[in-house]
Design an enzyme around this catalytic site. Structure first.
Site, PDB file in Angstrom:
ATOM      1  N   ASP A 183      48.324  17.820  20.747  1.00 29.09           N
ATOM      2  CA  ASP A 183      47.099  18.027  21.771  1.00 29.09           C
ATOM      3  C   ASP A 183      47.341  17.199  22.877  1.00 29.09           C
ATOM      4  O   ASP A 183      46.334  16.530  23.354  1.00 29.09           O
ATOM      5  CB  ASP A 183      46.005  17.634  21.035  1.00 29.09           C
ATOM      6  CG  ASP A 183      45.742  18.647  19.850  1.00 29.09           C
ATOM      7  OD1 ASP A 183      45.269  18.324  18.522  1.00 29.09           O
ATOM      8  OD2 ASP A 183      45.989  19.958  20.033  1.00 29.09           O
ATOM      9  N   SER A 215      38.049  20.119  25.204  1.00 31.25           N
ATOM     10  CA  SER A 215      39.168  20.159  26.044  1.00 31.25           C
ATOM     11  C   SER A 215      40.071  21.510  26.193  1.00 31.25           C
ATOM     12  O   SER A 215      39.995  21.929  25.084  1.00 31.25           O
ATOM     13  CB  SER A 215      40.157  19.073  25.855  1.00 31.25           C
ATOM     14  OG  SER A 215      39.293  17.823  25.756  1.00 31.25           O
ATOM     15  N   ASN A 246      45.328  25.899  24.480  1.00 33.25           N
ATOM     16  CA  ASN A 246      44.854  25.471  23.362  1.00 33.25           C
ATOM     17  C   ASN A 246      43.563  24.770  23.535  1.00 33.25           C
ATOM     18  O   ASN A 246      43.310  24.100  24.581  1.00 33.25           O
ATOM     19  CB  ASN A 246      45.746  24.398  22.492  1.00 33.25           C
ATOM     20  CG  ASN A 246      45.044  24.257  21.410  1.00 33.25           C
ATOM     21  OD1 ASN A 246      44.311  24.988  20.619  1.00 33.25           O
ATOM     22  ND2 ASN A 246      44.962  22.607  20.853  1.00 33.25           N
ATOM     23  N   HIS A 271      40.382  22.338  22.319  1.00 34.02           N
ATOM     24  CA  HIS A 271      40.391  21.280  21.215  1.00 34.02           C
ATOM     25  C   HIS A 271      38.914  20.863  21.270  1.00 34.02           C
ATOM     26  O   HIS A 271      38.331  20.467  22.353  1.00 34.02           O
ATOM     27  CB  HIS A 271      41.350  20.518  21.724  1.00 34.02           C
ATOM     28  CG  HIS A 271      41.497  19.360  20.547  1.00 34.02           C
ATOM     29  ND1 HIS A 271      41.891  19.459  19.351  1.00 34.02           N
ATOM     30  CD2 HIS A 271      40.954  17.963  20.745  1.00 34.02           C
ATOM     31  CE1 HIS A 271      41.882  18.245  18.809  1.00 34.02           C
ATOM     32  NE2 HIS A 271      41.305  17.432  19.436  1.00 34.02           N
TER      33      HIS A 271
HETATM   34  C1  GRF Z   1      37.629  25.391  17.675  1.00 29.12           C
HETATM   35  O1  GRF Z   1      36.511  24.185  17.943  1.00 29.12           O
HETATM   36  C2  GRF Z   1      39.063  25.122  18.211  1.00 29.12           C
HETATM   37  O2  GRF Z   1      39.060  24.217  19.551  1.00 29.12           O
HETATM   38  C3  GRF Z   1      39.471  24.212  16.833  1.00 29.12           C
HETATM   39  O3  GRF Z   1      38.989  24.946  15.781  1.00 29.12           O
HETATM   40  C4  GRF Z   1      37.534  25.485  16.382  1.00 29.12           C
HETATM   41  C5  GRF Z   1      37.869  27.024  15.892  1.00 29.12           C
HETATM   42  O4  GRF Z   1      36.664  27.668  16.008  1.00 29.12           O
HETATM   43  N1  GRF Z   1      40.943  24.039  16.953  1.00 29.12           N
HETATM   44  P1  GRF Z   1      36.498  29.351  15.748  1.00 29.12           P
HETATM   45  O5  GRF Z   1      37.388  29.579  14.670  1.00 29.12           O
HETATM   46  O6  GRF Z   1      36.832  29.789  17.317  1.00 29.12           O
HETATM   47  O7  GRF Z   1      35.203  29.426  15.441  1.00 29.12           O
END
Ligand code: GRF
Length: 218
Positions: A165, A156, A127, A129
């Protein structure tokens, strides 16, 4: 064209005489899919040791259109169509399994996956984050960093476990918070870092420079 035990393999796939592993990726999203786009663009380089084989989402979202744009199958398992998170998770497992993924990437999936999904795929379930974990976990990492008055946050990449997370950290990098930052300007500064960490991790996993099972067991 050179040959090896696996039969004729294009020179682009050979590394030291052996076919390199090409990881099959399934990427799960809920939003615009900007990190997914980075993976798809990287996949267009014949040397990149991975291919996105399917895109999945828990809702209708902008990022699904990337399937059309890049010619990648896309599926939706709508969270609201199921009576429980567990039933949704079981349907998600079925869909992901159908694509034979080597690695499942949550990249903007705004859902906590149920334990059955973790059991089915982790540690080959990672994932991205937008914070420097364990700082600011959860669905609003960017907003929370701003609200806390932090002067820096980060990006991360973790192995997904049953915590929020809290899984083993694969890679992370600090990102400065600048005066006047909004959630949007800060998130836009974080995302490119996320993408770079994600692309490098996929390369390291494919080239066996990173072993997720070892990391998860450490
Ligand atoms: C990313 O920053 C991801 O880490 C977080 O939500 C955002 C999604 O952005 N969980 P996108 O949809 O890839 O533009």
């Amino acid at each position: 064209m050179r040959t090896c035990a696996a039969g004729p393999v294009s020179s682009a796939r050979l590394r030291d005489g052996y076919p390199r592993r090409v990881l099959k990726l399934v990427v799960l999203i809920s939003g615009t899919g900007s990190n997914l786009r980075a993976l798809l663009e990287a996949s267009e380089d014949a040397e990149f040791p991975a291919r996105v084989v399917a895109i999945g989402a828990d809702r209708d979202c902008e990022g699904l259109a990337l399937g059309e744009e890049f010619g990648i199958p896309a599926f939706t398992v709508p969270f609201t169509a199921y009576d429980s998170r567990d039933e949704w998770g079981d349907a998600l497992i079925e869909q992901v399994r159908a694509w034979g993924a080597d690695l499942v990437i949550l990249s903007g999936l705004m859902r906590l996956v149920p334990p059955a999904v973790v059991d089915a795929f982790s540690p080959d379930l990672i994932n991205t984050h937008p914070a420097y974990l364990p700082e600011f976990p959860g669905a609003h990492g960017v907003r929370d960093a701003l609200a806390a008055g932090a002067t820096e946050t980060g990006a991360s990449l973790i192995v997904v476990d049953n915590s929020v997370d809290g899984g083993p950290i694969i890679a992370q990098e600090r990102v400065p918070i600048l005066p006047g930052d909004t959630e949007s300007t800060l998130h836009d500064r974080i995302k490119p870092v996320e993408r770079r960490l994600l692309i490098q991790a996929v390369i390291d996993i494919a080239n066996s420079h990173l072993d997720l099972k070892e990391l998860a067991a450490s």
